[in-house]
Design an enzyme around this catalytic site. Structure first.
Site, PDB file in Angstrom:
ATOM      1  N   SER A  93       0.840  -1.194   0.000  1.00  0.00           N
ATOM      2  CA  SER A  93       0.000   0.000   0.000  1.00  0.00           C
ATOM      3  C   SER A  93       0.876   1.245   0.000  1.00  0.00           C
ATOM      4  CB  SER A  93      -0.906   0.005   1.240  1.00  0.00           C
ATOM      5  OG  SER A  93      -1.537   1.257   1.399  1.00  0.00           O
ATOM      6  N   LYS A  99       0.616  -3.003   5.037  1.00  0.00           N
ATOM      7  CA  LYS A  99      -0.388  -3.768   4.304  1.00  0.00           C
ATOM      8  C   LYS A  99       0.234  -4.619   3.203  1.00  0.00           C
ATOM      9  CE  LYS A  99      -4.496  -2.855   3.496  1.00  0.00           C
ATOM     10  NZ  LYS A  99      -5.747  -2.394   2.853  1.00  0.00           N
ATOM     11  N   ASN A 101      -1.742  -6.359   0.180  1.00  0.00           N
ATOM     12  CA  ASN A 101      -3.044  -6.607  -0.441  1.00  0.00           C
ATOM     13  C   ASN A 101      -3.020  -7.877  -1.291  1.00  0.00           C
ATOM     14  OD1 ASN A 101      -4.367  -4.119   0.446  1.00  0.00           O
ATOM     15  ND2 ASN A 101      -2.933  -3.084  -0.928  1.00  0.00           N
ATOM     16  N   ARG A 132     -35.140 -14.351 -37.440  1.00  0.00           N
ATOM     17  CA  ARG A 132     -33.866 -13.819 -36.951  1.00  0.00           C
ATOM     18  C   ARG A 132     -34.042 -12.349 -36.666  1.00  0.00           C
ATOM     19  NH1 ARG A 132     -28.557 -15.388 -40.224  1.00  0.00           N
ATOM     20  NH2 ARG A 132     -29.824 -14.911 -42.032  1.00  0.00           N
TER      21      ARG A 132
END
Length: 263
Positions: A93, A99, A101, A132
């Site tokens: 981070s 951190k 992640n 169609r």
């Protein structure tokens, strides 16, 4: 059976008559199915959009499974939980140096979350006017391509995540220990039920938990003052896991059978 093996080949010409194939259309369609690994079909399916819907449904379901596993990893990797982490150096981070992640799990979830909207678009395109449709089936192909790409990406990201997923068994044990009070409260309610009744026992256990939280004391300390329950016996009992071990063993056995794993 794989989904693609049940998908029918489409070869019928402009209106499904095979008129331009000079009598070889059916044989060409059979050969084309074999070449592509698709199912043969006695007639073209211009106005039958179920093959596309079947494929879309299978991809949507696969995306749901991938997202479920990915979000489990994301939740377990939270700093406050810390039970698993992805390997490698990425995932830091810019604002919080501590951190790490789970980038692959997050990416897998992000890709999988696109799938439901794409599946809905393909289902909405099933209606066909005058054999169609003008516009409906034209929207299928870019949408189907996007759906295949995003579910394939989710699968690739999750495979990368799980290939180097690192469980922290010690942290898991700590978290289980931290959850001891709720387990003890359930055991207390069970122990009091014969004498108080199920409802009153539940209320008594809830009140003990509230007292422990309000006073900041462990639940065991609060219960030590009760004469109608053996706290030591409650602690020896451990959590009631029911038949979970047998069910987990059955799942792992089936996994081994399907994958040929022997270790």
């Amino acid at each position: 059976m794989a989904v693609d093996a049940s998908l029918p080949v489409q070869y019928g010409g402009a209106v499904g008559t095979l008129a331009a194939s000079e009598g070889s259309g059916v044989d060409l369609r059979t050969a084309l199915a074999a070449e592509l690994g698709l199912a043969t079909t006695p007639v073209p399916w211009h106005t039958v959009r179920l093959p596309i819907a079947d494929l879309a449904g299978a991809l949507g379901a696969a995306a749901g499974v991938l997202a479920t596993v990915a979000v489990d990893v994301v939740l377990m990797a939270q700093t406050e939980v810390g039970e698993v982490s992805e390997g490698g150096s990425r995932g830091g981070s810019s604002a919080m140096p501590h951190k790490h992640n789970p980038v692959a799990a997050i990416s897998a979830r992000a890709c999988a979350r696109r799938a439901p909207g794409l599946v809905a678009t393909l289902f909405a395109a099933m209606e066909q006017e005058h054999e169609r449709s003008a516009g409906a089936w034209h929207s299928e192909w870019p949408t189907l391509g996007d759906l295949l790409a995003t579910v394939g990406s989710a699968a690739a990201w999750l495979a990368e995540c799980l290939a180097d997923l690192r469980p922290d068994v010690a942290r898991m044990a700590d978290n289980v220990a931290a959850a001891r009070d709720p387990e003890l409260a359930g055991a207390l309610a069970d122990a009091l039920a014969p004498s108080l009744g199920r409802g009153a026992a539940h209320d008594a256990a809830a009140e003990a938990v509230r007292e422990a939280r309000g006073s900041g004391r462990p639940l065991t300390e609060v219960l030590a003052g009760r004469s109608d329950v053996d706290v030591a016996a409650l602690l020896r009992g451990g959590p009631d896991v029911g038949e979970a071990p047998a069910q987990v063993d059955a799942v792992l056995t089936e996994y081994d059978r399907r994958t040929g794993r022997t270790s």
